[in-house]
Design a protein around this motif. Sequence first.
Motif, short mmCIF file in Angstrom:
data_model
loop_
_atom_site.label_atom_id
_atom_site.label_comp_id
_atom_site.label_asym_id
_atom_site.label_seq_id
_atom_site.Cartn_x
_atom_site.Cartn_y
_atom_site.Cartn_z
N LEU A 1 0.73 -1.16 0.05
CA LEU A 1 -0.01 0.01 0.01
C LEU A 1 0.78 1.10 0.07
O LEU A 1 0.66 2.36 -0.58
N HIS B 1 2.91 1.45 -3.55
CA HIS B 1 1.72 2.08 -4.69
C HIS B 1 1.59 3.47 -4.43
O HIS B 1 1.42 4.29 -5.31
N PHE B 2 1.49 4.04 -3.17
CA PHE B 2 1.23 5.33 -3.11
C PHE B 2 2.32 6.13 -3.27
O PHE B 2 2.13 7.24 -4.26
N ASP C 1 4.36 5.48 -5.92
CA ASP C 1 4.21 5.42 -7.16
C ASP C 1 3.19 6.51 -7.79
O ASP C 1 3.37 7.04 -8.65
#
Lengths: 93, 189
Positions: B170, B173-174, B176
Amino acid sequence: MTHAHISPAKYLWIWGWLAGLMLLSVLVSELALPKRTIVLGVLALSTVKAALVGLYYMHLKFDRRWLTFLALFPVLLIVLAAGLVYSSRLVRL
Amino acid sequence: MAISAEARTIPGIPAGKMGVWWFLASEIMLFGGLIVSYVVFRIGAGGWAEERAHTSLLFGAVNTLVLLTSSMTMVMAYAAGERGDQRGVTRNLGWTILLGLLFLVIKGFEYSTKLSLGFTPASAPFWSFYFTMTGLHGLHVLAGIVINTLLWIEAGKGLERHHRVELGGLYWHFVDIVWLFLFPLLYLL
């Protein structure tokens, strides 16, 4: 919560879309279009890419809606803050 | 009483996942505030597009592909954990760590090039924002690499706590997603 119904092939498919949209945003930024159109187009593509990552890689599509609310609420606050900045500029005008 | 990361606070949402999302909400405020400040300053004054033209589209685009690919390997590590595939978890986490390091190496090369050409945080408001936003983002990438390395070591011993790969994912991906907005603002527009 498990997300076993998402296959690795689907994750790979999403990556293909993300890479394709990234290349499309580079292409759009180079087009001979009005600046405003380019800015809106490129930022719209970034929003779509962010949504794909959030929905599929961060599993918001399959998790409880509460988490989506938790993710979007700070975005709403920032948009409101930006709106206040611009509305105060308009008032001064 | 200790609360485990798998304990439920809201039905269907483990406490660990809820905690990570609360943390990410505060991070959205941090980066969102910076990005809005950049936009407000840029609209309010001229000369920014000329400065922006000195950033390297090639480096920015390659780094975007590197981070997108690392997000894919990170979620593949999670999927492997769900299948009970320990080698798949360690292999994909290993790729994620290597891609994160590659991102930082490219960013470091870009920094040294810009600094040698005289583009410093003090040379113009654009460069002040550029170094602040990419520097803060780079620190987050570094933190993600540390977290993923700890997960990689843990996965090598067994998959008892493989749900932590999702929590680390999580955060990754944040990081990213933040780059997905920094890239167009600092390299394209």
